[in-house]
Write an enzyme that holds these catalytic residues in place. Sequence first.
Site, mmCIF file in Angstrom:
data_model
loop_
_atom_site.group_PDB
_atom_site.id
_atom_site.type_symbol
_atom_site.label_atom_id
_atom_site.label_comp_id
_atom_site.label_asym_id
_atom_site.label_seq_id
_atom_site.Cartn_x
_atom_site.Cartn_y
_atom_site.Cartn_z
ATOM 1 N N SER A 72 0.791 -1.233 0.000
ATOM 2 C CA SER A 72 0.000 0.000 0.000
ATOM 3 C C SER A 72 0.819 1.277 0.000
ATOM 4 O O SER A 72 0.261 2.374 -0.108
ATOM 5 C CB SER A 72 -0.944 0.015 1.206
ATOM 6 O OG SER A 72 -2.017 -0.877 1.010
ATOM 7 N N LYS A 75 0.077 3.774 -2.668
ATOM 8 C CA LYS A 75 -0.962 4.799 -2.599
ATOM 9 C C LYS A 75 -0.393 6.217 -2.532
ATOM 10 O O LYS A 75 -1.125 7.188 -2.758
ATOM 11 C CB LYS A 75 -1.888 4.517 -1.424
ATOM 12 C CG LYS A 75 -2.735 3.264 -1.650
ATOM 13 C CD LYS A 75 -3.402 2.773 -0.387
ATOM 14 C CE LYS A 75 -4.133 1.456 -0.667
ATOM 15 N NZ LYS A 75 -4.525 0.749 0.570
ATOM 16 N N SER A 136 -5.512 3.248 5.073
ATOM 17 C CA SER A 136 -5.085 2.469 3.907
ATOM 18 C C SER A 136 -6.243 1.775 3.195
ATOM 19 O O SER A 136 -6.122 0.635 2.740
ATOM 20 C CB SER A 136 -4.037 1.424 4.316
ATOM 21 O OG SER A 136 -3.317 0.970 3.193
ATOM 22 N N LYS A 263 2.960 6.868 4.829
ATOM 23 C CA LYS A 263 2.147 5.719 4.442
ATOM 24 C C LYS A 263 2.821 4.400 4.814
ATOM 25 O O LYS A 263 4.021 4.232 4.629
ATOM 26 C CB LYS A 263 1.902 5.740 2.921
ATOM 27 C CG LYS A 263 0.883 4.722 2.447
ATOM 28 C CD LYS A 263 -0.513 5.101 2.862
ATOM 29 C CE LYS A 263 -1.512 3.966 2.677
ATOM 30 N NZ LYS A 263 -1.312 2.848 3.612
#
Length: 423
Positions: A72, A75, A136, A263
């Site tokens: 993730s 992202k 997320s 993130k």
Amino acid sequence: MGIFMWKQSVNWLRHHWSGVVMLAVLLGSFVSAPVQGAAATRVDARAAVMIDQQTGQVLYAQNATKRYPVASVTKILTLLVIEDDIAHHRLDWEQKIKIDHAVAKLANDWRFSNVQLNEGESYTVKSLVESMMIVSADGSAEALALASAGSTQAFNQKMQKMAHRAGVTDAKIYNMIGLSNGELGRYGLKGVDKDAENLFSAQDMAKIAAYLLNHYPDVTKLTSQKFVNFRVTDGQEEQMININAMLPENGVAAKGGEIDGLKTGLTDKAGNCFVGSGTFANRRIITVVLNAPGEFNNQFTQTQKMLDIVMNRATPVTLTKVQQLSAQVQTIKVAHGHHRHQTGVKIKPTVVWVPKQLATAKHWPAKLKVRSDQDTIAHRQVRAPVKAGQRVGTITLQLAGMPDFTLPAWATTSVAKHHWWQF
């Protein structure tokens, strides 16, 4: 605990951590292990890198250029595309996106990290971005990508374009989430192996994160939020808890500075991944850790270890003129010059992280390299004519115990070309 929060705990267990561990982080029961001995010079992760956000100077690098699954963390690039769409009025923060059946199916799949998205319901771009970055949410990332480009393939092309702008040219991009291609179901790419996952190097992710924050600095106002309410439907609102445990006052909050983003990521192939952003020694920095082994919080512990390594050995200093560097890079010979046979060299003032023992040195070791299109056969001179302000090459600072750092170099004076008939 409501159904939504129960699902969130299951999602965290699959992609980040369980609800019990999350509570422990918020209460501060975890602490970073002290950095000692030989292990103090190496991060316990498959790959790691730390850069100065503004200059791009690499402050720490460990297996930083090899591509790996990043889950993730992808992202961050998805957000960069959405920010670019908003900046160019292709999307708007308050624009509402209607959820179709396939996105709702992904968003409500217990195996993935998500907020609840109901089929036929509409959600603002802002709320989808917040859920994508704070917890997320995979379904939110997919909804944003489809609103931006209409298909996974078309959005991938936009991701490739933005990655190129950030200086990343060889990443493997299959989707906007970081899941395997097969896990996207209807929105997976045709003709691509179902197990294919996005591949980036740690350095790639650092460049993308730096590009995002340099162009859209307000992102940190979003990513630094610890608690944000998400409207599921009219009359139903749930609280999202930021899964970045390095934010201030958390159990593994950064020491020696402050983290305000960015993130996390986790799949079986990628392992625990974390891209961090924050301020240390009055400089904005980006950290990347890929596949930190063991418990979930080790990605944060290893990030802190990398920060400690850099902060213990280096300090930022303003480099204002070439005279602060080795004498051999302060001038350059000019081949076939008329009267004048050399030109001075200048650089633009910049902040450079240097080993602490060099911070007060009279000259820092450096090497000058002439641009290939202006070089001579001997590789030691620039060809005449030379114009003042012309970029003639690069100066590489050779910093003990740190990666080299390269700066552009310009000529200070003009040198006309000397012809054989001139006397």
